[in-house]
Enzyme design. Structure first.
Site, short mmCIF file in Angstrom:
data_model
loop_
_atom_site.label_atom_id
_atom_site.label_comp_id
_atom_site.label_asym_id
_atom_site.label_seq_id
_atom_site.Cartn_x
_atom_site.Cartn_y
_atom_site.Cartn_z
N ARG A 63 -30.56 -0.55 0.86
CA ARG A 63 -31.56 -0.46 -0.21
C ARG A 63 -32.63 0.57 0.11
O ARG A 63 -33.10 0.62 1.25
CB ARG A 63 -32.30 -1.79 -0.37
CG ARG A 63 -31.46 -2.94 -0.73
CD ARG A 63 -32.38 -4.10 -1.12
NE ARG A 63 -31.60 -5.31 -1.20
CZ ARG A 63 -31.71 -6.32 -0.35
NH1 ARG A 63 -32.62 -6.30 0.60
NH2 ARG A 63 -30.93 -7.37 -0.49
N ASP A 89 -17.57 -17.23 2.47
CA ASP A 89 -18.91 -17.81 2.57
C ASP A 89 -18.86 -19.19 1.93
O ASP A 89 -17.85 -19.56 1.34
CB ASP A 89 -19.93 -16.93 1.84
CG ASP A 89 -20.27 -15.68 2.64
OD1 ASP A 89 -20.14 -15.71 3.87
OD2 ASP A 89 -20.66 -14.68 2.01
N GLU A 147 -25.66 -17.06 20.55
CA GLU A 147 -24.30 -17.08 20.03
C GLU A 147 -23.46 -16.01 20.73
O GLU A 147 -23.72 -14.82 20.60
CB GLU A 147 -24.40 -16.80 18.52
CG GLU A 147 -23.13 -17.03 17.75
CD GLU A 147 -23.37 -16.89 16.24
OE1 GLU A 147 -24.38 -17.42 15.72
OE2 GLU A 147 -22.55 -16.23 15.59
N TYR A 171 -12.23 -14.80 5.08
CA TYR A 171 -13.62 -14.81 5.54
C TYR A 171 -14.52 -15.29 4.39
O TYR A 171 -15.23 -14.53 3.76
CB TYR A 171 -13.97 -13.38 5.96
CG TYR A 171 -15.29 -13.17 6.68
CD1 TYR A 171 -16.14 -14.20 7.01
CD2 TYR A 171 -15.66 -11.88 7.05
CE1 TYR A 171 -17.33 -13.96 7.68
CE2 TYR A 171 -16.84 -11.62 7.71
CZ TYR A 171 -17.67 -12.67 8.02
OH TYR A 171 -18.85 -12.41 8.68
N ARG A 198 -20.29 -6.35 3.08
CA ARG A 198 -21.12 -7.52 2.82
C ARG A 198 -22.61 -7.19 2.88
O ARG A 198 -23.42 -7.87 2.30
CB ARG A 198 -20.86 -8.59 3.89
CG ARG A 198 -19.49 -9.20 3.86
CD ARG A 198 -19.16 -9.89 5.19
NE ARG A 198 -20.07 -10.97 5.54
CZ ARG A 198 -19.89 -12.24 5.22
NH1 ARG A 198 -18.85 -12.59 4.54
NH2 ARG A 198 -20.74 -13.17 5.61
N ARG A 207 -11.38 -15.33 15.72
CA ARG A 207 -12.51 -15.15 16.64
C ARG A 207 -13.17 -16.49 16.81
O ARG A 207 -13.31 -17.28 15.87
CB ARG A 207 -13.53 -14.16 16.06
CG ARG A 207 -13.19 -12.72 16.24
CD ARG A 207 -12.95 -12.31 17.66
NE ARG A 207 -14.14 -11.87 18.37
CZ ARG A 207 -14.12 -11.53 19.65
NH1 ARG A 207 -13.01 -11.62 20.37
NH2 ARG A 207 -15.23 -11.10 20.24
N ARG A 261 -26.49 -12.98 18.63
CA ARG A 261 -27.77 -13.32 18.00
C ARG A 261 -28.41 -14.54 18.62
O ARG A 261 -27.74 -15.34 19.27
CB ARG A 261 -27.62 -13.51 16.49
CG ARG A 261 -26.40 -14.25 16.04
CD ARG A 261 -26.19 -14.13 14.52
NE ARG A 261 -24.85 -14.60 14.20
CZ ARG A 261 -24.24 -14.43 13.04
NH1 ARG A 261 -24.84 -13.80 12.06
NH2 ARG A 261 -23.02 -14.89 12.84
N1 UDP Z 1 -23.31 -6.37 11.15
C1 UDP Z 1 -23.78 -5.35 11.94
N2 UDP Z 1 -25.02 -5.44 12.48
C2 UDP Z 1 -25.84 -6.49 12.24
C3 UDP Z 1 -25.38 -7.54 11.41
C4 UDP Z 1 -24.11 -7.45 10.88
O1 UDP Z 1 -23.07 -4.39 12.19
O2 UDP Z 1 -26.96 -6.53 12.79
C5 UDP Z 1 -21.95 -6.26 10.61
C6 UDP Z 1 -20.92 -6.83 11.57
O3 UDP Z 1 -19.75 -6.05 11.47
C7 UDP Z 1 -20.68 -8.20 11.02
C8 UDP Z 1 -20.79 -7.97 9.52
O4 UDP Z 1 -21.80 -6.98 9.41
O5 UDP Z 1 -19.44 -8.73 11.40
C9 UDP Z 1 -21.15 -9.18 8.70
O6 UDP Z 1 -22.33 -9.73 9.18
P1 UDP Z 1 -22.88 -11.15 8.71
O7 UDP Z 1 -24.20 -11.38 9.36
O8 UDP Z 1 -22.83 -11.18 7.22
O9 UDP Z 1 -21.75 -12.10 9.28
P2 UDP Z 1 -21.66 -13.64 9.69
O10 UDP Z 1 -23.03 -14.23 9.57
O11 UDP Z 1 -20.63 -14.22 8.78
O12 UDP Z 1 -21.19 -13.58 11.11
#
Ligand code: UDP
Length: 380
Positions: free
Chosen positions: A182, A369, A319, A367, A178, A263, A294
């Site tokens: 870059r 979006d 969170e 999963y 996901r 989860r 976060r």
């Molecule tokens: N991820 C990570 N570090 C970060 C942010 C995301 O390793 O700082 C990985 C982690 O495995 C996570 C996945 O990328 O489950 C998807 O993150 P995203 O923020 O897209 O997930 P969501 O907001 O759906 O929890």
């Protein structure tokens, strides 16, 4: 035979349920939407605190490259120009996300794309040799092939294991795909053409979608209820021709093959007496020493630049991820092999139900979006 009062009973007033309600209502069908919670909106529901729309069940940022989807949601409520650019904090040191030149410059004290490419290529080589021609089988292998060891260790491994409660070697590779990588200085988390937040919050989107249908909140489909006794798993055929089910698919079948893992999350919301706590909507804590994944400062989703100072307070949410058990909210399906096999047996049962549509994160164990949900239902 007496005609049913409703064409559709929709269980769950989250985005999938609300989109289905909109779709069917605009096709002249009569819908009843029910939800176990006291409010509609599912996990995109916002509560206004101190003039700030607080994403009560986790931050949601709408993003899509599909113009039809973007125009559609904007026809329900105009969206703002919010661009997600989270920061990651590892043992107190800040990095930009997604993985881009700002991240690499900070990580290795370099400045050019060539230097970054060289380092990442070197680090990828090790993994490439280990794979010896086969595809990455799990999240760890995938991450090492995408960005190499340094980024994996500082920004991925501990965060991911905290988020999912499982080692990266046991998680599916797609989760990490996901995230963009870059070699330009661009902190936009998404590659999509369009992104934003509904002006005035997500409740406006949900209210717009649910316009014209009947809604009862605070009733559980799995329990007999006084408000609408027929709207439960044993009697729904007495009020509707079809059922749209957006809750847990294993529960629908009374867990007959066993329980799927999910989860869950716990949110700690706090109103602070300062106008600008972290200067950004999202800060990820990527080390395992911090228990939460976060912190969200909600005003930054809708107030930009000096506007954040118009409100003297701020609302911040920590969170905490946790394993789901009865009594908690399920947020994410755990799409590892064990669970996907179990889901396949429930899906086989679901495929035999001509009158029930299973949809959304929980009923399809996917999963999702937000935008793909909208896209899918617009195409019905
Ligand atoms: N991820 C990570 N570090 C970060 C942010 C995301 O390793 O700082 C990985 C982690 O495995 C996570 C996945 O990328 O489950 C998807 O993150 P995203 O923020 O897209 O997930 P969501 O907001 O759906 O929890």
């Amino acid at each position: 035979m007496m005609e049913n009062k409703y064409d559709y009973l929709i269980v769950g007033a989250g985005l999938y349920g609300a989109m289905m309600a909109w779709r069917m209502t605009t096709q002249g069908k009569k819908c009843l939407v029910i939800d176990r919670r006291q409010h509609t909106g599912g996990n995109i529901y916002c509560e206004n605190i101190e003039g700030i729309n607080v994403h009560k069940y986790g931050a949601h940022i709408f993003h899509t490259s599909n113009k039809k989807v973007w125009d559609f949601v904007n026809s329900i409520v105009p969206f703002n120009r919010y661009t997600n650019s989270p920061l990651a904090k590892y043992h107190g040191r800040l990095y930009n996300l997604p993985f881009n030149m700002n991240t690499f410059a900070r990580m290795w004290n370099i400045t050019t794309p060539d230097e970054a490419r060289r380092i990442i290529e070197e680090q990828k080589q090790e993994m490439r040799e280990r794979l010896n021609g086969r595809q990455p089988q799990n999240l760890e292998e995938q991450a090492l092939m995408l960005v190499g060891k340094d980024i994996y260790e500082v920004l991925i491994k501990e965060y991911t294991e905290k988020q999912w409660g499982r080692p990266c070697t046991e998680l599916p590779a797609f989760i990490i795909k996901r995230l963009p990588v870059r070699f330009v200085y661009d902190n936009n988390y998404f590659n999509d053409t369009y992104q934003g937040i509904p002006i005035g919050g997500y409740n406006k989107l949900i209210d717009g979608l649910l316009n014209g249908c009947d809604i009862i909140t605070g009733i559980d489909f799995f329990k007999p209820n006084d408000l609408c006794p027929e709207a439960n798993i044993h009697r729904w055929r007495e009020i509707a021709d079809k059922l749209v089910f957006t809750a847990k698919i294993d529960q629908f079948y009374d867990y007959r093959y066993g329980r799927l893992d999910y989860r869950s999350l716990r949110f700690e919301h706090e109103t602070l007496d300062c106008p600008n706590f972290q200067g950004n909507a999202v800060v990820n804590y990527t080390d395992k020493e911090v228990a939460y994944t976060r912190t969200i400062e909600h005003k930054h989703f809708e107030m930009f630049g000096d506007k954040v100072y118009d409100i003297p307070k701020t609302v911040v949410t920590k969170e905490y991820p946790q394993e789901w058990h009865e009594g908690l909210e399920p947020y994410y399906p755990v799409n590892d092999d064990k669970n996907m096999q179990l889901y396949a047996s429930y899906k086989a049962l679901a495929d035999q139900e001509p009158d029930v549509i299973f949809g959304g994160r929980l009923a399809e164990y996917k999963y999702y979006d937000m935008a793909p949900i909208v896209e899918k239902i617009l195409e019905i």
